[in-house]
Design an enzyme around this catalytic site. Structure first.
Site, PDB file in Angstrom:
ATOM      1  N   LYS A 266     -10.417  37.504  27.015  1.00 22.61           N
ATOM      2  CA  LYS A 266     -10.850  38.451  25.871  1.00 22.61           C
ATOM      3  C   LYS A 266     -11.257  37.596  24.517  1.00 22.61           C
ATOM      4  O   LYS A 266     -10.775  35.832  24.442  1.00 22.61           O
ATOM      5  CB  LYS A 266      -9.174  37.874  25.132  1.00 22.61           C
ATOM      6  CG  LYS A 266      -8.156  38.626  23.554  1.00 22.61           C
ATOM      7  CD  LYS A 266      -7.188  38.053  23.350  1.00 22.61           C
ATOM      8  CE  LYS A 266      -6.402  39.278  22.506  1.00 22.61           C
ATOM      9  NZ  LYS A 266      -5.825  39.745  22.046  1.00 22.61           N
ATOM     10  N   LYS A 278      -0.558  41.056  10.869  1.00 22.21           N
ATOM     11  CA  LYS A 278       0.248  40.585  10.687  1.00 22.21           C
ATOM     12  C   LYS A 278       0.691  39.361   9.161  1.00 22.21           C
ATOM     13  O   LYS A 278      -0.113  40.190   8.184  1.00 22.21           O
ATOM     14  CB  LYS A 278      -0.757  38.974  11.448  1.00 22.21           C
ATOM     15  CG  LYS A 278      -1.102  39.590  12.920  1.00 22.21           C
ATOM     16  CD  LYS A 278      -1.560  38.494  13.667  1.00 22.21           C
ATOM     17  CE  LYS A 278      -2.009  39.376  15.096  1.00 22.21           C
ATOM     18  NZ  LYS A 278      -0.856  38.853  16.236  1.00 22.21           N
ATOM     19  N   ASP A 289      -8.528  33.469  18.815  1.00 22.58           N
ATOM     20  CA  ASP A 289      -8.749  34.370  19.519  1.00 22.58           C
ATOM     21  C   ASP A 289      -9.447  34.903  20.673  1.00 22.58           C
ATOM     22  O   ASP A 289      -9.088  35.414  21.298  1.00 22.58           O
ATOM     23  CB  ASP A 289      -7.497  36.162  18.610  1.00 22.58           C
ATOM     24  CG  ASP A 289      -6.257  36.312  19.188  1.00 22.58           C
ATOM     25  OD1 ASP A 289      -5.851  36.264  20.583  1.00 22.58           O
ATOM     26  OD2 ASP A 289      -6.695  38.010  19.078  1.00 22.58           O
ATOM     27  N   ASP A 348      -1.878  45.738  16.272  1.00 20.61           N
ATOM     28  CA  ASP A 348      -1.672  44.778  16.888  1.00 20.61           C
ATOM     29  C   ASP A 348      -1.884  43.841  18.654  1.00 20.61           C
ATOM     30  O   ASP A 348      -2.051  42.526  19.053  1.00 20.61           O
ATOM     31  CB  ASP A 348      -0.623  43.433  16.386  1.00 20.61           C
ATOM     32  CG  ASP A 348      -0.934  42.092  16.007  1.00 20.61           C
ATOM     33  OD1 ASP A 348      -2.120  42.000  16.099  1.00 20.61           O
ATOM     34  OD2 ASP A 348       0.150  41.554  15.946  1.00 20.61           O
ATOM     35  N   GLU A 350      -3.979  44.429  20.530  1.00 23.20           N
ATOM     36  CA  GLU A 350      -5.722  44.821  20.821  1.00 23.20           C
ATOM     37  C   GLU A 350      -6.009  44.545  21.771  1.00 23.20           C
ATOM     38  O   GLU A 350      -7.094  44.564  22.287  1.00 23.20           O
ATOM     39  CB  GLU A 350      -6.414  44.046  19.549  1.00 23.20           C
ATOM     40  CG  GLU A 350      -6.770  43.024  19.410  1.00 23.20           C
ATOM     41  CD  GLU A 350      -5.424  41.590  19.318  1.00 23.20           C
ATOM     42  OE1 GLU A 350      -4.324  42.286  18.607  1.00 23.20           O
ATOM     43  OE2 GLU A 350      -5.720  40.257  19.604  1.00 23.20           O
ATOM     44  N   ARG A 352      -5.533  44.097  24.824  1.00 22.39           N
ATOM     45  CA  ARG A 352      -5.175  44.749  26.274  1.00 22.39           C
ATOM     46  C   ARG A 352      -6.242  45.814  26.005  1.00 22.39           C
ATOM     47  O   ARG A 352      -6.899  46.446  27.160  1.00 22.39           O
ATOM     48  CB  ARG A 352      -3.907  45.422  26.616  1.00 22.39           C
ATOM     49  CG  ARG A 352      -3.199  45.962  25.442  1.00 22.39           C
ATOM     50  CD  ARG A 352      -2.073  46.494  25.252  1.00 22.39           C
ATOM     51  NE  ARG A 352      -0.929  45.374  24.983  1.00 22.39           N
ATOM     52  CZ  ARG A 352       0.770  44.661  24.332  1.00 22.39           C
ATOM     53  NH1 ARG A 352       1.366  45.555  25.078  1.00 22.39           N
ATOM     54  NH2 ARG A 352       1.032  43.299  23.851  1.00 22.39           N
TER      55      ARG A 352
HETATM   56  N1  BES Z   1      -3.175  37.668  19.891  1.00 19.56           N
HETATM   57  C1  BES Z   1      -2.452  37.744  19.683  1.00 19.56           C
HETATM   58  C2  BES Z   1      -1.163  36.688  20.403  1.00 19.56           C
HETATM   59  C3  BES Z   1      -1.065  35.625  20.592  1.00 19.56           C
HETATM   60  C4  BES Z   1       0.297  35.298  19.277  1.00 19.56           C
HETATM   61  C5  BES Z   1      -1.466  34.694  20.122  1.00 19.56           C
HETATM   62  C6  BES Z   1       0.575  34.267  18.840  1.00 19.56           C
HETATM   63  C7  BES Z   1      -1.063  33.731  19.747  1.00 19.56           C
HETATM   64  C8  BES Z   1      -0.068  33.290  19.633  1.00 19.56           C
HETATM   65  C9  BES Z   1      -2.469  39.441  19.818  1.00 19.56           C
HETATM   66  O1  BES Z   1      -3.573  40.007  19.928  1.00 19.56           O
HETATM   67  C10 BES Z   1      -0.624  40.450  19.829  1.00 19.56           C
HETATM   68  O2  BES Z   1      -0.477  40.139  18.218  1.00 19.56           O
HETATM   69  N2  BES Z   1       0.364  40.389  20.452  1.00 19.56           N
HETATM   70  C11 BES Z   1       1.591  40.784  20.151  1.00 19.56           C
HETATM   71  C12 BES Z   1       1.445  42.113  20.708  1.00 19.56           C
HETATM   72  C13 BES Z   1       2.489  42.955  20.379  1.00 19.56           C
HETATM   73  C14 BES Z   1       2.211  43.434  19.134  1.00 19.56           C
HETATM   74  C15 BES Z   1       3.350  43.948  21.307  1.00 19.56           C
HETATM   75  C16 BES Z   1       2.174  39.996  19.017  1.00 19.56           C
HETATM   76  O3  BES Z   1       2.585  38.692  20.369  1.00 19.56           O
HETATM   77  O4  BES Z   1       3.417  39.861  18.647  1.00 19.56           O
HETATM   78 ZN    ZN Z   2      -5.076  39.308  19.602  1.00 19.06          ZN
HETATM   79 MN    MN Z   3      -3.238  40.984  18.046  1.00 20.18          MN
END
Ligand code: BES
Ligand code: ZN
Ligand code: MN
Length: 495
Positions: A266, A278, A289, A348, A350, A352
């Site tokens: 990723k 966010k 990320d 968010d 994204e 996947r």
């Molecule tokens: N890049 C984030 C995941 C992440 C969060 C990595 C904290 C490192 C630290 C990812 O893109 C994301 O935002 N995931 C969301 C998914 C949710 C919207 C289902 C999350 O984890 O809140």
């Molecule tokens: Zn992310």
């Molecule tokens: Mn995200």
């Protein structure tokens, strides 16, 4: 950090420093015993005084011991008496390097691999010593400011190993250096600010990596992705001024007929969340990320430097997740390259979306195994903290091999389930699937989403959200899981 072997006897060794382990309890390690005898029981007296550092990670620097040629002796506590834990062993190595950093010793003879570590042989101890020392000497490459001074400890001498032959030792040293270089690249890329480390920058880095290490590198542009029908990936980059890239790097260390291992990383160079924005606190950390992508770069570099006899493909979908007038909206429906449609309920989620198209693209390389690596979910950090990567696989042998590789390196991954029951949450009334399920089991449902694009492959997924970087005072990329990958690939190569 450089390493070399020395046959000099301890007390006479012409080196700036000797590094010796001190265990809790009555006995001295073999090297401590030699130094104690040479110095007319200097260490024994310290012990009587209660001044020996025995706790894991504690150090004490002694100067000009009588009877010892080296002007310095660094005592390093190693914790529990009989057999060290792997953790205490690594902590001792790290503590020794940090204790000498900034001092006058540019070279030191490390006598730590003689300490017993439960269940591990001499080769393992030497390997881990070298890897941990390399890591401890790493410095963040500054882009705006003056560079921090390099680690003043430049060379570590190791006593001639008992059981590891010179040729094997030479190979091991080369491998450790290559792995450390790969990790440093991963950390450098991760640490760069997101205004510099853009998708275009990563593409340039791939091309330059390709030139140096003879990799075949291809960069697909937005127009190529449009032709391929990568609607999921393109939906993520839609709100950004930075054009997306799909980077493909191929290392060929074996015959063409041999199917490759394919790594997909990723590469979100900054994740604002998009329209599902966010919150502000710690949002800067979303520059990390792209650490999955960075670990693919690092692993390719390491594998090329080790010249492993296998074929390896690295695929990096990379873009920025930004909100603007052209950004994807919650509720938008897109068609992925696989033909499956996705209702984007949360912009968010994204990672996947870019991964699913890259995983479909990976099929054309007919992978022997396909592994993706991503800072995918905050839920994984809640589940496993900062110790282990979340490990998912549709193949038990692959899952086990990755777990064992991580254990070996202290770069651990822990299995989580991919049961069909978890797929339920991804149901959509409007498309083949939604891109998010409920809050519960978030890292599992994210993996379930990916699993729908890898049914034809032996596949594993590593969620590195909790391990790829540290926050707070120690903020920075860790280089994980390059060590896990390298160990797995070494294992596959029969090395
Ligand atoms: N890049 C984030 C995941 C992440 C969060 C990595 C904290 C490192 C630290 C990812 O893109 C994301 O935002 N995931 C969301 C998914 C949710 C919207 C289902 C999350 O984890 O809140
Ligand atoms: Zn992310
Ligand atoms: Mn995200």
């Amino acid at each position: 950090m450089e390493f070399s072997i020395t046959a000099q006897s301890l007390e006479k060794a012409a080196t700036a420093c000797l590094v010796v382990g001190i265990t809790e309890g009555a006995r001295f390690s073999p090297s401590a015993k030699i130094i104690d005898q040479a110095s007319q029981r200097y260490l024994s007296r310290l012990k009587t005084q209660g001044d020996l550092p025995t706790k894991a990670g504690k150090t004490l620097l002694l100067h000009n011991l009588p009877g010892v040629a080296a002007p310095r002796v660094l005592l390093v506590g190693t914790g529990s008496a009989k057999s060290l834990t792997e953790r205490d062993y690594r902590a001792a190595v790290r503590a020794a390097v940090l204790a000498l950093d900034g001092g006058g010793a540019g070279t030191a003879l490390f006598c730590l691999a003689e300490l017993p570590v439960k269940g591990r042989d001499e080769a393992w101890k030497l390997e881990q010593l070298m890897l941990v020392a390399h890591e401890a000497a790493y410095r963040i490459t500054r882009v705006a400011d003056q560079q921090d001074p390099a680690c003043t400890l430049e060379r570590i001498l190791l006593p001639t190993p008992d059981k590891v032959k010179p040729s094997a030792m030479k190979t091991l040293m080369g491998h450790c250096k290559a792995i450390a270089n790969g990790m440093a690249l991963t950390r450098d890329l991760g640490n760069l600010p997101p205004n510099l480390c853009t998708p275009g920058y990563l593409a340039q880095q791939a091309l330059s990596l390709g030139r140096t290490w003879k990799l075949r590198v291809q960069v697909l542009e937005q127009s190529d992705m449009e032709k391929l029908g990568m609607g999921a990936l393109l939906a993520v980059s839609a709100g950004s001024r930075q054009p997306p890239k799909l980077i493909v790097m191929q290392y060929s260390g074996a015959s063409r007929q041999q199917k490759p291992v394919v790594l997909v990383g990723k590469g979100i160079t900054f994740d604002t969340g998009g329209i599902s924005l966010k919150p502000a606190p710690e949002m800067d950390e979303m520059k990390f990320d792209m650490c999955g992508a960075a670990s693919v770069f690092g692993t390719l570099r390491a594998v090329a430097e080790m010249k492993l006899p296998l074929n390896l493909v690295g695929i990096v979908p990379t873009c920025e997740n930004m909100p603007d007038g052209n950004a994807t909206r919650p509720g938008d429906i897109v068609r992925s390259m696989s033909g499956q449609t996705v209702e984007i309920l949360n912009t968010d989620a994204e990672g996947r979306l870019i991964l699913c198209d890259a995983l479909t693209y990976a099929e054309r390389f007919e992978p022997e195994v396909l592994i993706d690596v991503a800072t995918l979910t905050g839920a994984c950090v809640i589940a496993l903290g900062n110790e282990a990567s979340g490990l998912f696989a549709n193949d038990e042998k692959l899952q086990h091999a990755l777990q064992v590789a991580g254990d070996h390196m202290g770069d651990r991954a822990w299995p989580l389930p991919l049961w069909d029951e978890y797929q339920e949450g991804l149901k959509s009334n409007f498309a083949d699937m939604a891109n998010v399920a409920g809050r519960a089991g978030g890292s599992i449902t994210a993996a379930c989403f990916l699993s729908r694009f890898t049914t034809q492959q032996r596949w594993a997924h590593l969620d590195i959200a909790g391990v790829a970087y540290k926050g707070g005072k120690e903020k920075g990329a860790t280089g994980r899981p390059v060590k896990l990958f390298c160990r797995y690939l070494l294992q596959r190569s029969g090395l």
